[in-house]
Design an enzyme around this catalytic site. Structure first.
Site, PDB file in Angstrom:
ATOM      1  N   CYS A  61       0.838  -1.200   0.000  1.00  0.00           N
ATOM      2  CA  CYS A  61       0.000   0.000   0.000  1.00  0.00           C
ATOM      3  C   CYS A  61       0.879   1.259   0.000  1.00  0.00           C
ATOM      4  O   CYS A  61       1.540   1.530  -0.992  1.00  0.00           O
ATOM      5  CB  CYS A  61      -0.980  -0.055   1.160  1.00  0.00           C
ATOM      6  SG  CYS A  61      -2.429   0.984   0.861  1.00  0.00           S
ATOM      7  N   HIS A 154      -3.410  -4.848   1.645  1.00  0.00           N
ATOM      8  CA  HIS A 154      -2.818  -5.138   2.963  1.00  0.00           C
ATOM      9  C   HIS A 154      -2.897  -6.634   3.260  1.00  0.00           C
ATOM     10  O   HIS A 154      -3.864  -7.082   3.864  1.00  0.00           O
ATOM     11  CB  HIS A 154      -3.600  -4.392   4.056  1.00  0.00           C
ATOM     12  CG  HIS A 154      -3.255  -2.956   4.174  1.00  0.00           C
ATOM     13  ND1 HIS A 154      -2.366  -2.480   5.100  1.00  0.00           N
ATOM     14  CD2 HIS A 154      -3.681  -1.881   3.476  1.00  0.00           C
ATOM     15  CE1 HIS A 154      -2.254  -1.173   4.977  1.00  0.00           C
ATOM     16  NE2 HIS A 154      -3.045  -0.775   3.991  1.00  0.00           N
ATOM     17  N   GLU A 156      -1.603  -8.339   5.461  1.00  0.00           N
ATOM     18  CA  GLU A 156      -1.445  -8.702   6.876  1.00  0.00           C
ATOM     19  C   GLU A 156      -2.778  -8.691   7.621  1.00  0.00           C
ATOM     20  O   GLU A 156      -2.828  -9.011   8.803  1.00  0.00           O
ATOM     21  CB  GLU A 156      -0.445  -7.747   7.556  1.00  0.00           C
ATOM     22  CG  GLU A 156      -0.957  -6.356   7.899  1.00  0.00           C
ATOM     23  CD  GLU A 156      -0.995  -5.397   6.716  1.00  0.00           C
ATOM     24  OE1 GLU A 156      -0.898  -5.861   5.554  1.00  0.00           O
ATOM     25  OE2 GLU A 156      -1.174  -4.191   6.953  1.00  0.00           O
TER      26      GLU A 156
END
Ligand code: GLN
Length: 180
Positions: A61, A154, A156
């Protein structure tokens, strides 16, 4: 996520934290702030030098924006490492955040659930850059050039560690002794 995969992942805040790393992740957040801090703490040339010497790097990002060669915006001044042009906030503001299931090259199994938060998109891809994933409309959102990886989303946030594993494989590939 990386620690969950059994790999040491110290935080990098100052130039001295860059010593001895096998790879670097530039996370999501705010690219203008990340670049400002890189410059205030005089880390730009060190990071660029390490990556040019072959240290694997992955930007997610905001991190993708930081690694780009060119931005459609006039700021921040990116690190000019991956031969891509990137448009910041390409999908609108925070409320326009969304999720999408992506086929990612190099990742087996079910599609990857990708979370886009005020995400950038890749608008131009240079010759040496492989597009690993695209949105249904064809716009690239994951790219790789040599040992540099960038994702607009993202990885994660969903608990699915497959993109992290992909990056760790790049890092260990670089670390393996090369046959002479
Ligand atoms: N919009 C942010 C930027 O321009 C990136 C957002 C994010 O990292 N989730 O840097």
């Amino acid at each position: 996520m990386i620690q969950g995969l059994g790999v040491d992942a110290p935080e990098v805040r100052l130039g001295k934290d860059l010593e001895g790393l096998d790879g670097l992740v530039i996370p999501g957040g705010e690219s203008t702030t990340i670049v400002q801090l890189l410059d205030i703490f005089d880390m730009r040339n060190t990071v660029v030098g390490l990556v040019q010497e072959g240290m694997p790097v992955w930007g997610t990002c905001a991190g993708m924006i930081v690694l780009a060669d060119r931005l459609t915006d006039h700021r921040p001044e990116p690190l000019h490492l991956i031969d891509i042009e990137v448009s910041r906030n390409a999908f609108g503001s925070q409320v326009d955040s969304f999720e999408a299931d992506l086929e990612v090259d190099g990742i087996d199994g079910t599609p990857f659930r990708a979370v886009f938060i005020r995400a950038p998109v890749v608008t131009t891809v240079g010759r040496g850059v492989n597009v690993l994933a695209r949105l249904p409309d064809g716009r690239p959102v994951a790219v790789r050039e040599n040992d540099m990886l960038a994702t607009a989303f993202h990885p994660e946030l969903t608990g699915d560690s497959r993109v992290h594993e992909l990056f760790l494989n790049i890092v260990t590939g670089v670390k393996e002794p090369q046959p002479s």
